[in-house]
Design an enzyme around this catalytic site. Structure first.
Site, PDB file in Angstrom:
ATOM      1  N   ARG A 104      -6.512  10.689  -2.787  1.00 19.37           N
ATOM      2  CA  ARG A 104      -7.977  10.994  -1.944  1.00 19.37           C
ATOM      3  C   ARG A 104      -8.100  10.832  -0.333  1.00 19.37           C
ATOM      4  NH1 ARG A 104     -12.246   6.866  -4.445  1.00 19.37           N
ATOM      5  NH2 ARG A 104     -11.759   7.941  -6.457  1.00 19.37           N
ATOM      6  N   HIS A 133      -6.281   4.399  -4.558  1.00 18.28           N
ATOM      7  CA  HIS A 133      -6.343   6.970  -4.095  1.00 18.28           C
ATOM      8  C   HIS A 133      -5.435   7.286  -3.580  1.00 18.28           C
ATOM      9  CE1 HIS A 133      -8.922   7.735  -8.061  1.00 18.28           C
ATOM     10  NE2 HIS A 133      -9.234   6.354  -7.451  1.00 18.28           N
ATOM     11  N   ASP A 140      -7.531   9.035 -12.088  1.00 18.03           N
ATOM     12  CA  ASP A 140      -9.652   8.665 -12.604  1.00 18.03           C
ATOM     13  C   ASP A 140      -8.392  10.479 -13.143  1.00 18.03           C
ATOM     14  OD1 ASP A 140     -10.139   6.877 -10.711  1.00 18.03           O
ATOM     15  OD2 ASP A 140     -11.061   8.567  -9.808  1.00 18.03           O
ATOM     16  N   GLU A 199     -14.008   0.180 -14.648  1.00 17.23           N
ATOM     17  CA  GLU A 199     -14.070   2.466 -14.955  1.00 17.23           C
ATOM     18  C   GLU A 199     -13.003   1.822 -16.218  1.00 17.23           C
ATOM     19  OE1 GLU A 199     -15.192   2.685 -10.465  1.00 17.23           O
ATOM     20  OE2 GLU A 199     -13.438   3.413 -11.070  1.00 17.23           O
ATOM     21  N   HIS A 202     -10.038   4.553 -14.646  1.00 15.66           N
ATOM     22  CA  HIS A 202      -9.117   4.810 -12.979  1.00 15.66           C
ATOM     23  C   HIS A 202      -7.948   3.619 -13.897  1.00 15.66           C
ATOM     24  CE1 HIS A 202      -8.471   3.811  -8.883  1.00 15.66           C
ATOM     25  NE2 HIS A 202      -8.225   2.637 -10.132  1.00 15.66           N
TER      26      HIS A 202
END
Ligand code: ZN
Length: 230
Positions: A104, A133, A140, A199, A202
């Site tokens: 990301r 990320h 994810d 999470e 993740h």
């Protein structure tokens, strides 16, 4: 006259001081030691049976609008190979990996941080540090059934900011918890990835600290590789 010029000088000093403060917040953090060269690999090129559902390229995400111009997923090569290994093992169990997000760009992490209320910030990364990320070392994911191609139901939704996202959450159905735990086993069995406890979707790659936070868009990844090789 001199007061007038003094005011201008003071005004311009304040302008530059605030501009440099903004700049400090608007740049990715720099590595403090040596890092490995980036080698981001596109996951579907390694194995087209890895499915994509890149929510940030759609309006179906917590921002409510697309923040990625393209639905693509990249990881640093060793992390991508470890994901591939988990995907192949899952196939023996009747499942495949569905990717929601991987590398990301840092600017997107900053958008997430800025719009998330203080009491929900455990679900987003601080841009002052950067996310794994941003290093191409976090992914994810969920599962899909090989026989039907359908995405499985987990105890909570992807990117849900509630206790249903915790890996220790005991609610939901037994089957949902079983699938969440199967995904975790597949990813952690070789010691390459570790789940983020808040999470279920993740996973962090073990060597993330060796890679720098990056802010290059997907469209520039292959171009930057050519540049590195020259
Ligand atoms: Zn994540």
């Amino acid at each position: 006259m001199s007061t007038f010029f003094q005011r201008i000088a003071l005004g311009s000093m304040l302008f530059w001081a605030s501009a440099s403060l903004c700049l400090a917040q608007d740049k990715p953090p720099q590595p403090t030691g040596p890092v490995r060269p980036s080698d981001l690999v596109e996951l579907v090129k390694l194995d087209p049976s890895i499915k994509l559902d890149i929510r940030y390229a759609t309006s179906n995400n917590f921002v409510g609008k697309p923040v990625y111009p393209e639905a693509r997923a990249f990881l640093q090569r060793p992390a991508a190979m470890a994901l591939l290994s988990a995907h192949r093992w899952l196939k023996s169990q009747g499942y495949g990996i569905l990717v929601h997000d991987a590398y990301r760009p840092w600017a997107i992490t900053k958008i997430f941080w800025d719009i998330t209320p203080a009491d929900k910030k455990i679900f987003v990364a601080d841009p002052a540090v950067g996310s794994k990320h941003n290093r191409g070392c976090a992914v994810d994911i969920s599962l899909y059934e090989l026989s039907t191609g359908k995405v499985v139901e987990m105890p909570g939704d992807y990117d849900e900011m509630s206790e249903r996202s915790f890996v220790t959450y005991t609610g939901g159905t037994e089957q949902q918890r079983k699938l969440r735990d199967l995904l975790r086993h597949a990813m952690e069995r070789e010691g390459e990835f570790f789940v983020y406890p808040e999470e279920w979707w993740h996973y962090d790659f073990k060597d993330s600290k060796h890679y720098a936070v990056q802010d290059i868009p997907f469209s520039a990844i292959s171009k930057s590789k050519v540049k590195q090789k020259q």
